[in-house]
Every structure is written in C-alpha cells, then in structure tokens.
Design an enzyme around this catalytic site. Structure first.
Site, PDB file in Angstrom:
ATOM      1  N   ASN A 209      49.553  42.113  17.460  1.00  0.00           N
ATOM      2  CA  ASN A 209      49.347  42.800  16.348  1.00  0.00           C
ATOM      3  C   ASN A 209      47.986  42.479  15.835  1.00  0.00           C
ATOM      4  OD1 ASN A 209      49.398  40.263  14.661  1.00  0.00           O
ATOM      5  ND2 ASN A 209      51.393  40.246  15.152  1.00  0.00           N
ATOM      6  N   PHE A 322      54.716  34.577   4.182  1.00  0.00           N
ATOM      7  CA  PHE A 322      53.870  35.853   3.839  1.00  0.00           C
ATOM      8  C   PHE A 322      54.652  37.130   4.019  1.00  0.00           C
ATOM      9  CE2 PHE A 322      49.411  34.528   3.114  1.00  0.00           C
ATOM     10  CZ  PHE A 322      49.672  33.270   3.217  1.00  0.00           C
ATOM     11  N   LYS A 340      64.931  34.206   3.662  1.00  0.00           N
ATOM     12  CA  LYS A 340      64.570  33.168   4.326  1.00  0.00           C
ATOM     13  C   LYS A 340      64.515  31.766   3.526  1.00  0.00           C
ATOM     14  CE  LYS A 340      61.797  36.747   6.608  1.00  0.00           C
ATOM     15  NZ  LYS A 340      60.702  36.835   7.640  1.00  0.00           N
TER      16      LYS A 340
HETATM   17  N1  CTP Z   1      58.333  35.617  10.305  1.00  0.00           N
HETATM   18  C1  CTP Z   1      58.550  34.777  11.267  1.00  0.00           C
HETATM   19  N2  CTP Z   1      59.185  34.864  12.377  1.00  0.00           N
HETATM   20  C2  CTP Z   1      59.523  36.323  12.800  1.00  0.00           C
HETATM   21  C3  CTP Z   1      59.296  37.344  11.682  1.00  0.00           C
HETATM   22  C4  CTP Z   1      58.562  36.775  10.602  1.00  0.00           C
HETATM   23  O1  CTP Z   1      58.656  33.545  10.868  1.00  0.00           O
HETATM   24  N3  CTP Z   1      60.118  36.535  13.676  1.00  0.00           N
HETATM   25  C5  CTP Z   1      57.691  35.122   9.299  1.00  0.00           C
HETATM   26  C6  CTP Z   1      56.364  35.567   8.989  1.00  0.00           C
HETATM   27  O2  CTP Z   1      55.451  34.447   9.409  1.00  0.00           O
HETATM   28  C7  CTP Z   1      55.984  35.492   7.426  1.00  0.00           C
HETATM   29  C8  CTP Z   1      57.481  36.115   6.957  1.00  0.00           C
HETATM   30  O3  CTP Z   1      58.170  35.996   7.943  1.00  0.00           O
HETATM   31  O4  CTP Z   1      55.850  34.308   6.817  1.00  0.00           O
HETATM   32  C9  CTP Z   1      57.439  37.632   6.594  1.00  0.00           C
HETATM   33  O5  CTP Z   1      56.821  38.126   7.589  1.00  0.00           O
HETATM   34  P1  CTP Z   1      57.133  39.997   7.745  1.00  0.00           P
HETATM   35  O6  CTP Z   1      56.640  40.088   9.139  1.00  0.00           O
HETATM   36  O7  CTP Z   1      56.197  40.348   6.844  1.00  0.00           O
HETATM   37  O8  CTP Z   1      58.828  39.954   7.540  1.00  0.00           O
HETATM   38  P2  CTP Z   1      59.813  40.275   8.457  1.00  0.00           P
HETATM   39  O9  CTP Z   1      60.991  39.526   8.103  1.00  0.00           O
HETATM   40  O10 CTP Z   1      59.366  40.414   9.941  1.00  0.00           O
HETATM   41  O11 CTP Z   1      60.245  41.875   7.993  1.00  0.00           O
HETATM   42  P3  CTP Z   1      59.489  43.204   8.165  1.00  0.00           P
HETATM   43  O12 CTP Z   1      58.703  43.103   9.427  1.00  0.00           O
HETATM   44  O13 CTP Z   1      60.845  44.321   8.182  1.00  0.00           O
HETATM   45  O14 CTP Z   1      58.811  43.768   7.089  1.00  0.00           O
END
Ligand code: CTP
Length: 406
Positions: A209, A322, A340
């Site tokens: 990403n 985040f 979370k």
């Molecule tokens: N995160 C994580 N592990 C994952 C996905 C996300 O630890 N597999 C953590 C990111 O580091 C961040 C937080 O979760 O601190 C939110 O990540 P985000 O991508 O915004 O949220 P998602 O739970 O993946 O939800 P979505 O993509 O549906 O918005």
C-alpha cells in the site's frame, strides 16, 4: 526552570541578531549557563561585548582564538552543551550544518556537538521558501534538529511575510518545554510499527500500500527524544529510518505480528502506525508467475489483525492504533477502538489535503473510550507525533503517589 543546564547559543548574521541579546538575558535569568558563539556577520549587527556582558562569559568568534591552553575550545564548548540553540539561524548557517561545512567557529563547533539542536530561523520569506533552504531544513529535521517556526509580520527587508525570528519569550518557552519533555518517557519501553506490509505471491511481486512510514518514524523519534527505549518494527517504507533505537525490518504482516508479540510483554506502550494488509495471497509461488490467460484470478485470505491480537492479550500495556479513513471518520475510529481493545485511536481522513499517506503533514483526531480527546490541526508529522506522545505520557499510570493505586 533552566537551572543546571548549559546552553550553547549560536548567533548568526541577520538583522534579528539584536533579539539574541534579550534571548540570552532571559536564558541566564532562568538559571542557564549560556556560552555564546557568534559568526562574523552576527558581530556586524550586535557587538560581542553585549553578548559577553549578558552571558557573563567570553564570546567566541574565531576558531583559532584559543584563550585556554588546557582545552580545544570548539570541542570543549560542544562537549559541555546540554543544548545548542541557533537564534537567529540564517539560511547560510542551516545550509552549512546540513552539509557538514566547518569553516568558522560556529560551524566547526556544530559539527563537533552531539547535544540536541534547536534552531530558530529568521530570514527573508523567499530565502525561507527557497527549495534549497526547505530541503536543508527537511534534512536537518530528519537528523533530529528541531525548529521554532519564524513568525509572520513586517520583515526588515520590507516584505510582510513569514520569516521574523520567533520572540525571545517564545524561544525560552520552547527551550523549557524541550528540557521538560526529555524525561517524559524515561524508563518506558515503546514499540512502534511503521510502513506498509508486503504480501508476496512470487519471488519478485507483492501486494502493498501507499504508506511511507513517515508517521511511524516520527512517533518513534518523538518517543526516543522523550527518553524512552524504542523498538521500531518497520515494513516497506520510502522514508529514511531514524537512529538511536532498535530497528527491526520486516516484510509481511505475519513477520510484524511475530516481532510485535515477542516484545509485547516487556512493552509499556505500543503504537501501531503501520498499514497492515488485511488480505494476503493464499498461494506464494516459488518461481516467477508466468503470463498465461487474459485474466488472472488470485485468491486472498484474511491476515491476523495485529492490533486486535495485542488488544486481546493486553496486560497493562498502553495500546494505540491508527485509523485511515475516507468517510465517517469518527464512527469508524470509535468502532476500531472498541473492536481492537486499544486505549487510543488516532484517526485521519486520508482524502483531506495535508493528511495521510506520503506527505510530511497530518491532521488527526484522537479518540479514547469516551470519544474525541483532541482534534489536531494540520501539523508536521513530527509535531503531531510529539503531541500524541505527550498525551500518552499523561495517561500512563504514575510511578508514585495516589493515582497509581486508584
Ligand atoms: N491493523 C493491524 N493488523 C491488521 C490490520 C490493521 O494491526 N491486519 C491495525 C493498523 O496498524 C491500525 C489499525 O489496525 O493501527 C486500523 O487499521 P485499518 O486498516 O484502518 O483498519 P482495519 O481494521 O483494517 O479496517 P478497514 O480496513 O476495514 O477500515
């Protein structure tokens, strides 16, 4: 406020040099021991005698003017400083510092100094906005130099614009804040994740990403500068990684999870700034995937949510996540915080100008269990990181006193 602190005040040649007199006087009044180095141009605007009288120390201008045979002056001054303060800092001195030039007493001492540096630039607005000055300041910022932004107003050159040296009171306040913040996280172990994870599907290709790692790096730097011992777990990043901490490089979310878990028990604070892939290819081919049909279908499987996993295993760690969102920011952020089990969620609307991936600024909204805690304006990622780490430090249980037992 500054008792016991030795400050090396570098005064460089701009009209704002006259304000260095008041600044020096205020620093001394606050209890600091101030040693002044002036450039030759600074001495055209204000006399060394003025600075000597106010600092009560000999003022240094010439590298070869060695008064004390027992020491090498520029090394001695550099070694004794708890802080180097450049005020006013001209474009020329910033350029010399950025590129390691040492052709006068101040630049030579700066090269020998290992103490933190705060610079308060002052110059004409076009000089301040010149790509060379901007690039030099960026480079210095990455190396840990802090800046006190110039103000906007009437400049000596006639322009009404940005470039005025910050007022001496403001600079003294920033110096006080700097010393106070140095110990805010002393003794704390902080784990920060940064960058975008890479999920490989063959030896040369992967899903990733846009994350540059800049926000996570800024958080790690801020924690380091507040006295914490920091581990930075970084996936794919485009920005150079900071020093003064343990750096663990990973590629995939799985590796990030393992590294985070192995440090979780000993951690006081974990900040999950990384952009972790939510899905990864089920099959990872051993050899490079060949072009065959007109379409290619790749099946993906869900990755482990690292933050949620840490949330489940939480035993007193302060957990910060985040949320990069494009709509309904507050609602999504609060949902993530609860799902979370994190203590704070730092949310940003990545569609907003000056926020999100690959830029040097951010504008975040910070939430706790009860809702919005702080909405920060567009700030540099470093400033955003400092504000966030201060907020976290404020919320940690106190080591002594009644609060810890409540
Ligand atoms: N995160 C994580 N592990 C994952 C996905 C996300 O630890 N597999 C953590 C990111 O580091 C961040 C937080 O979760 O601190 C939110 O990540 P985000 O991508 O915004 O949220 P998602 O739970 O993946 O939800 P979505 O993509 O549906 O918005």
């Amino acid at each position: 406020m500054l008792h016991g602190k030795t400050i090396l005040l570098g005064v460089t040649g701009g009209i704002a040099a006259f304000k260095a007199a008041s600044l020096c006087s205020k620093l001394v009044q606050q209890g600091a021991e101030v040693h002044v180095i002036m450039t030759e141009s600074a001495a055209r605007f204000i006399t060394p005698l003025t600075m000597q009288t106010l600092s009560r120390h000999h003022v240094h201008l010439d590298t070869f003017d060695e008064k004390d045979p027992a020491v090498v002056t520029h090394i001695n001054l550099a070694d004794r400083a708890d802080l180097v303060l450049l005020a006013p800092a001209t474009a020329n001195t910033l350029a010399k510092l950025a590129h390691g030039l040492a052709d006068d007493m101040l630049s030579t001492t700066l090269l020998a100094a290992t103490a933190p540096i705060i610079a308060a630039p002052a110059m004409n607005v076009h000089m301040y906005e010149h790509p060379a000055t901007v690039a030099n300041m960026e480079l210095l910022g990455r190396r840990g130099v802090r800046f006190i932004d110039p103000g906007t107003g009437q400049l000596a050159c006639g322009y009404v614009a940005k470039g005025r040296l910050a007022e001496p009171e403001e600079i003294v306040e920033a110096v006080g804040r700097f010393f106070a913040s140095q110990t805010l996280l002393q003794g704390k172990r902080v784990v920060v994740t940064a960058g975008g994870t890479m999920e490989r599907f063959d030896p040369v290709r992967y899903l990733t990403n846009d994350s540059s790692g800049k926000m996570g790096f800024a958080i790690a730097e801020a924690a380091r500068d507040m006295g914490a011992s920091v581990t930075l777990i970084a996936a794919r990043t485009s920005a150079p990684a900071p020093g003064g901490m343990e750096l663990v490089r990973v590629e995939s979310g799985e590796q990030m999870l393992d590294e985070a878990l192995s440090r979780y028990e000993g951690a006081d604070i974990v900040v999950k700034a990384a952009a972790v892939a939510d899905y990864r290819p089920i099959v990872r081919h051993e050899t490079k995937l060949k072009k065959t049909g007109d379409t290619l279908v790749m099946e993906l499987e869900k990755t482990t949510d690292i933050l949620a996993e840490l949330g489940r295993r939480k035993k007193g760690q302060f957990l910060v996540g985040f949320a990069a969102e494009t709509d309904r920011v507050d609602e999504h952020a609060m949902g993530k915080l609860q799902r979370k089990n994190s203590d704070l969620i730092v949310a940003n609307d990545v569609t907003m100008e000056g926020a999100g991936f690959n830029v040097d600024t951010n504008s975040v909204r910070i939430f706790d269990r009860n809702g919005l805690v702080e909405a920060l304006p567009v700030l540099s990622k470093r400033e955003t990181a400092e504000r966030l780490m201060r907020l976290i430090a404020d919320r940690l249980p106190r080591r002594t006193g009644t609060e810890a037992s409540l």
